[in-house]
Design a protein around this motif. Structure first.
Motif, PDB file in Angstrom:
ATOM      1  N   GLY A 331      26.390  54.361  64.211  1.00 44.96           N
ATOM      2  CA  GLY A 331      25.475  53.693  63.653  1.00 44.96           C
ATOM      3  C   GLY A 331      25.160  53.399  62.339  1.00 44.96           C
ATOM      4  O   GLY A 331      24.407  52.756  61.646  1.00 44.96           O
ATOM      5  N   LYS A 332      26.046  54.154  61.340  1.00 46.41           N
ATOM      6  CA  LYS A 332      25.956  53.913  59.806  1.00 46.41           C
ATOM      7  C   LYS A 332      27.270  54.508  59.280  1.00 46.41           C
ATOM      8  O   LYS A 332      28.136  55.269  60.042  1.00 46.41           O
ATOM      9  CB  LYS A 332      24.852  54.841  59.368  1.00 46.41           C
ATOM     10  CG  LYS A 332      24.839  56.448  59.591  1.00 46.41           C
ATOM     11  CD  LYS A 332      23.655  57.164  59.058  1.00 46.41           C
ATOM     12  CE  LYS A 332      23.497  58.481  59.545  1.00 46.41           C
ATOM     13  NZ  LYS A 332      22.382  59.487  58.789  1.00 46.41           N
ATOM     14  N   ALA A 333      27.368  53.958  58.108  1.00 47.47           N
ATOM     15  CA  ALA A 333      28.787  54.502  57.409  1.00 47.47           C
ATOM     16  C   ALA A 333      28.924  56.024  57.225  1.00 47.47           C
ATOM     17  O   ALA A 333      27.971  56.654  57.192  1.00 47.47           O
ATOM     18  CB  ALA A 333      28.798  53.937  55.899  1.00 47.47           C
ATOM     19  N   LEU A 334      29.940  56.419  57.230  1.00 46.92           N
ATOM     20  CA  LEU A 334      30.401  57.802  57.173  1.00 46.92           C
ATOM     21  C   LEU A 334      30.017  58.547  56.063  1.00 46.92           C
ATOM     22  O   LEU A 334      29.624  59.465  56.015  1.00 46.92           O
ATOM     23  CB  LEU A 334      31.946  57.981  57.294  1.00 46.92           C
ATOM     24  CG  LEU A 334      32.672  57.561  58.623  1.00 46.92           C
ATOM     25  CD1 LEU A 334      34.216  57.837  58.520  1.00 46.92           C
ATOM     26  CD2 LEU A 334      32.170  58.380  59.713  1.00 46.92           C
ATOM     27  N   ILE A 335      29.960  57.634  54.790  1.00 46.94           N
ATOM     28  CA  ILE A 335      29.543  58.126  53.472  1.00 46.94           C
ATOM     29  C   ILE A 335      28.095  58.371  53.645  1.00 46.94           C
ATOM     30  O   ILE A 335      27.314  59.346  52.718  1.00 46.94           O
ATOM     31  CB  ILE A 335      30.141  57.362  52.366  1.00 46.94           C
ATOM     32  CG1 ILE A 335      29.951  58.103  51.166  1.00 46.94           C
ATOM     33  CG2 ILE A 335      29.090  56.036  52.365  1.00 46.94           C
ATOM     34  CD1 ILE A 335      30.604  57.264  49.868  1.00 46.94           C
ATOM     35  N   ASP A 336      27.492  57.919  54.546  1.00 42.49           N
ATOM     36  CA  ASP A 336      25.827  58.198  54.598  1.00 42.49           C
ATOM     37  C   ASP A 336      25.561  59.243  55.567  1.00 42.49           C
ATOM     38  O   ASP A 336      24.277  59.560  55.862  1.00 42.49           O
ATOM     39  CB  ASP A 336      25.200  56.865  54.931  1.00 42.49           C
ATOM     40  CG  ASP A 336      25.384  55.602  54.205  1.00 42.49           C
ATOM     41  OD1 ASP A 336      25.293  56.242  52.895  1.00 42.49           O
ATOM     42  OD2 ASP A 336      25.318  54.473  54.195  1.00 42.49           O
ATOM     43  N   GLN A 337      26.554  59.732  56.040  1.00 46.26           N
ATOM     44  CA  GLN A 337      26.122  61.034  57.192  1.00 46.26           C
ATOM     45  C   GLN A 337      26.498  62.269  56.532  1.00 46.26           C
ATOM     46  O   GLN A 337      27.423  62.602  55.838  1.00 46.26           O
ATOM     47  CB  GLN A 337      27.300  60.774  58.339  1.00 46.26           C
ATOM     48  CG  GLN A 337      27.176  59.311  59.001  1.00 46.26           C
ATOM     49  CD  GLN A 337      27.894  59.054  60.387  1.00 46.26           C
ATOM     50  OE1 GLN A 337      27.853  60.379  61.217  1.00 46.26           O
ATOM     51  NE2 GLN A 337      28.083  58.204  60.723  1.00 46.26           N
ATOM     52  N   PRO A 338      25.520  63.051  56.670  1.00 45.45           N
ATOM     53  CA  PRO A 338      25.099  64.309  55.898  1.00 45.45           C
ATOM     54  C   PRO A 338      26.553  65.323  55.988  1.00 45.45           C
ATOM     55  O   PRO A 338      26.820  65.805  54.964  1.00 45.45           O
ATOM     56  CB  PRO A 338      23.885  64.909  56.519  1.00 45.45           C
ATOM     57  CG  PRO A 338      23.192  63.753  57.068  1.00 45.45           C
ATOM     58  CD  PRO A 338      24.255  63.014  57.712  1.00 45.45           C
ATOM     59  N   LEU A 339      27.122  65.351  57.116  1.00 42.58           N
ATOM     60  CA  LEU A 339      28.122  66.205  57.260  1.00 42.58           C
ATOM     61  C   LEU A 339      29.274  65.786  56.349  1.00 42.58           C
ATOM     62  O   LEU A 339      29.891  66.450  55.843  1.00 42.58           O
ATOM     63  CB  LEU A 339      28.606  66.500  58.762  1.00 42.58           C
ATOM     64  CG  LEU A 339      29.764  67.669  58.854  1.00 42.58           C
ATOM     65  CD1 LEU A 339      29.116  68.958  57.998  1.00 42.58           C
ATOM     66  CD2 LEU A 339      29.768  67.955  60.324  1.00 42.58           C
ATOM     67  N   MET A 340      29.395  64.320  56.574  1.00 45.61           N
ATOM     68  CA  MET A 340      30.754  63.689  56.031  1.00 45.61           C
ATOM     69  C   MET A 340      30.506  63.816  54.533  1.00 45.61           C
ATOM     70  O   MET A 340      31.530  64.286  53.405  1.00 45.61           O
ATOM     71  CB  MET A 340      30.979  62.513  56.334  1.00 45.61           C
ATOM     72  CG  MET A 340      31.882  61.840  55.596  1.00 45.61           C
ATOM     73  SD  MET A 340      33.632  62.571  55.799  1.00 45.61           S
ATOM     74  CE  MET A 340      34.269  61.963  57.196  1.00 45.61           C
ATOM     75  N   GLN A 341      29.234  63.640  54.028  1.00 50.64           N
ATOM     76  CA  GLN A 341      28.889  63.994  52.601  1.00 50.64           C
ATOM     77  C   GLN A 341      29.164  65.242  51.914  1.00 50.64           C
ATOM     78  O   GLN A 341      29.708  65.353  50.918  1.00 50.64           O
ATOM     79  CB  GLN A 341      27.252  63.695  52.316  1.00 50.64           C
ATOM     80  CG  GLN A 341      26.828  62.170  52.705  1.00 50.64           C
ATOM     81  CD  GLN A 341      25.318  61.957  52.523  1.00 50.64           C
ATOM     82  OE1 GLN A 341      24.749  63.013  52.450  1.00 50.64           O
ATOM     83  NE2 GLN A 341      24.907  60.600  52.370  1.00 50.64           N
ATOM     84  N   ASN A 342      28.874  66.267  52.991  1.00 48.75           N
ATOM     85  CA  ASN A 342      29.211  67.730  52.623  1.00 48.75           C
ATOM     86  C   ASN A 342      30.885  67.700  52.162  1.00 48.75           C
ATOM     87  O   ASN A 342      31.291  68.350  51.251  1.00 48.75           O
ATOM     88  CB  ASN A 342      28.824  68.605  53.669  1.00 48.75           C
ATOM     89  CG  ASN A 342      28.812  70.079  53.041  1.00 48.75           C
ATOM     90  OD1 ASN A 342      29.837  70.550  52.317  1.00 48.75           O
ATOM     91  ND2 ASN A 342      27.783  70.729  53.443  1.00 48.75           N
TER      92      ASN A 342
END
Length: 555
Positions: A331-342
């Motif tokens: 449902g959203k861009a990977l860059i907006d997902q907390p674990l991927m941001q980490n």
């Protein structure tokens, strides 16, 4: 109507092309400004545009797909010992030399010439790494060459020329030239004093004492170079020699290519095994002092090992954050997902820390001739960063590749080439143990090395986390009997503290705080993406985006 129904491909990122590798890199532009605010970046801007072009990426792919081929004989059976490269390789070399990556700092035109050259190398190395080998060796050869003034007068103008001339011809008929080196032998590896190649005095020539060499070299990189620096044994001990590929009368010097190495990576660059049979050479430096003659050359090639690894980390990180910006899941861009941001923030921290260390050392090179502190910075920092930064590259390449998922495992993505390339710089010019022990030798032999390091990190020690880590390190350094067993830990800590101090020059930097909290305070796991929870991850990841680029269009 969505892309899939119109016949397009949905949920795939656009290619990372047609962007400026220099100006889109926030960390690079800021760090370069800190090191030299007055530096002219016009050529960097041009090179950045070229590095981000589809044309340059095509050259990189072709040069690695169509690897160098050995032609030992011509059609008539004459021994020629030539290596044939794909035309794309020559284009990469031509650009590198046009922008002065190979030797122009030695021309003395820029007050921060080595810093500017380091930034250019960093930008262009993100395109393709293999051709950087002869570029780097030419850059590093000049200090050794200058120990023979007559040779330097003849050859240096060609080495600093920005003209790329790949033809094998006598130096008097050349526009530009490149210089290689061959130190390693079968039985010795990094222990060059074990070399068995023998040198016998022949005559005194216009360019110095000439010898004939007999022996072998296990690794001779870029064997189509116009000349080489090599070590061989004389009666006085290990000595440095300069070997032209073509002699003044136009005949080929007796350098015979036994085979090309089939390597893990670095495939666009020919690495060869060569034999020397009564090969003509001119002595460089004093007899028996070969290691002392090449020591500065080693420092410069190590600097480029750091540079190549830092560039690879940036290229891998840029691909990862670019992919995450456009790829959607759940449902959203990977860059907006907390674990991927980490994960992305962790990659960005490692990449930026490597970059600031590289540029600090390049400034040290520019200022070392007139400043004892900068001399110590150059010597100690280069050995420590060569150990640590080059060790980090494989982990970063692997994690960045994984960010692309199965797409990253496919050759078309370019990520497998980065992954195969990643271990090389840690091996070249002394593997991990060699560099770690070199750091200990610097502390024991060079007065002022410890004080120089302390001065570098001192401004950041007001941070309690940094202060505690520095105290522990300095305690270890004052107990030399245990130092060798702990050499890797010590050198890693030196490098990480130094990187943290450089990042902390901006007191408001979220990058510095996250780096210190994870790498210094220890709130970090054993894999990437294990930073302590923080809202800053999204901003750190976004900072690493290679933007702006044109939005994707299916028209």
């Amino acid at each position: 109507m969505d892309l899939a129904r119109r016949g397009g491909v949905a949920n795939q990122p656009p290619p990372l092309v047609d962007y400026n590798v220099f100006t889109s890199d926030i960390a690079l532009t800021e760090a370069l400004r800190r090191e030299s605010a007055a530096l002219s970046v016009n050529e960097l801007d041009e090179l950045g545009l070229l590095a981000g072009s589809a044309q340059a990426q095509t050259w990189a792919g072709l040069a690695n797909e169509h690897t160098p081929q050995l032609r030992a004989y011509d059609r008539y059976g004459n021994r020629i010992d030539e290596v044939v490269y794909d035309p794309a390789y020559h284009e990469l070399m031509r650009v590198a030399m046009r922008y002065g990556l190979h030797a122009t700092p030695w021309a003395g035109a820029e007050p921060a010439a080595h810093l500017l050259r380091a930034a250019k190398f960093y930008v262009w190395a993100q395109v393709e790494a293999g051709h950087g080998c002869p570029i780097s060796m030419t850059y590093a050869s000049i200090p050794a060459l200058r120990t023979n003034a007559a040779l330097a007068r003849l050859w240096e103008p060609h080495f600093i020329s920005r003209e790329y001339d790949p033809q094998l011809r006598p130096i008097g008929e050349k526009f530009g030239a490149t210089c290689g080196m061959a130190m390693t032998e079968k039985q010795g590896g990094s222990d060059v004093r074990a070399n068995e190649t023998r040198a016998e005095f022949l005559e005194t020539s216009d360019t110095g004492d000439a010898y004939t060499l007999n022996g072998h070299k296990w690794f001779c990189s870029a064997p189509m170079s116009d000349a080489f620096l090599m070590l061989a044994q004389t009666g006085a001990g290990l000595t440095c020699f300069f070997l032209p590929r073509v002699l003044p009368d136009g005949s080929r010097n007796r350098i015979f290519i036994a085979r090309l190495k089939d390597k893990l990576g670095n495939r666009s660059n020919a690495s060869s095994e060569i034999e020397l049979r009564d090969t003509y050479a001119v002595r460089v430096g004093e007899e028996g002092r070969g290691v002392q003659t090449i020591v500065e050359m080693v420092n410069y090639t190590r600097l480029d090992c750091i540079n190549g690894s830092a560039a690879l980390m940036r290229a891998a990180t840029a691909q990862a954050v670019h992919h995450a910006r456009y790829r959607h899941a759940f449902g959203k861009a990977l860059i907006d997902q907390p674990l991927m941001q980490n994960v992305l923030a962790d990659l960005a921290l490692e990449s930026e820390a490597a970059l600031v260390m590289l540029l600090r050392l390049a400034r040290g090179v520019d200022q070392s001739s007139a400043d004892s502190h900068e001399t110590a910075v150059k010597r100690l920092g280069t050995a420590a960063a060569k150990y640590y930064v080059c060790k980090r590259a494989p982990a970063i390449a692997a994690e960045a590749l994984e960010c692309l998922g199965g797409n990253g495992y496919v050759e078309e993505s370019g990520m497998p080439r980065l992954y195969r390339e990643a271990p090389l710089n840690s091996i070249w010019e002394g593997s991990g143990n060699i560099n770690a022990l070199d750091v200990l030798r610097i502390f024991s032999k060079e007065r002022g090395a410890l004080e120089a390091f302390r001065a570098e990190v001192e401004p950041a020690l007001s941070d309690a986390r940094m202060h505690a880590a520095a105290d522990e390190l300095f305690h270890r350094l004052h107990h030399p009997l245990e130092a060798e067993r702990a050499a890797r830990w010590i050198v890693e800590r030196i490098a990480v503290l130094w990187q943290a101090a450089l990042l902390a020059r901006d007191p408001s930097s979220e990058v510095a705080d996250a780096f210190i909290e994870s790498r210094i305070a220890g709130r970090w796991g054993r894999t990437m993406g294990t930073l302590p929870p923080s809202e800053s991850h999204a901003r750190i990841a976004a900072r690493a985006l290679p933007a702006p680029i044109m939005e994707y269009s299916t028209r």
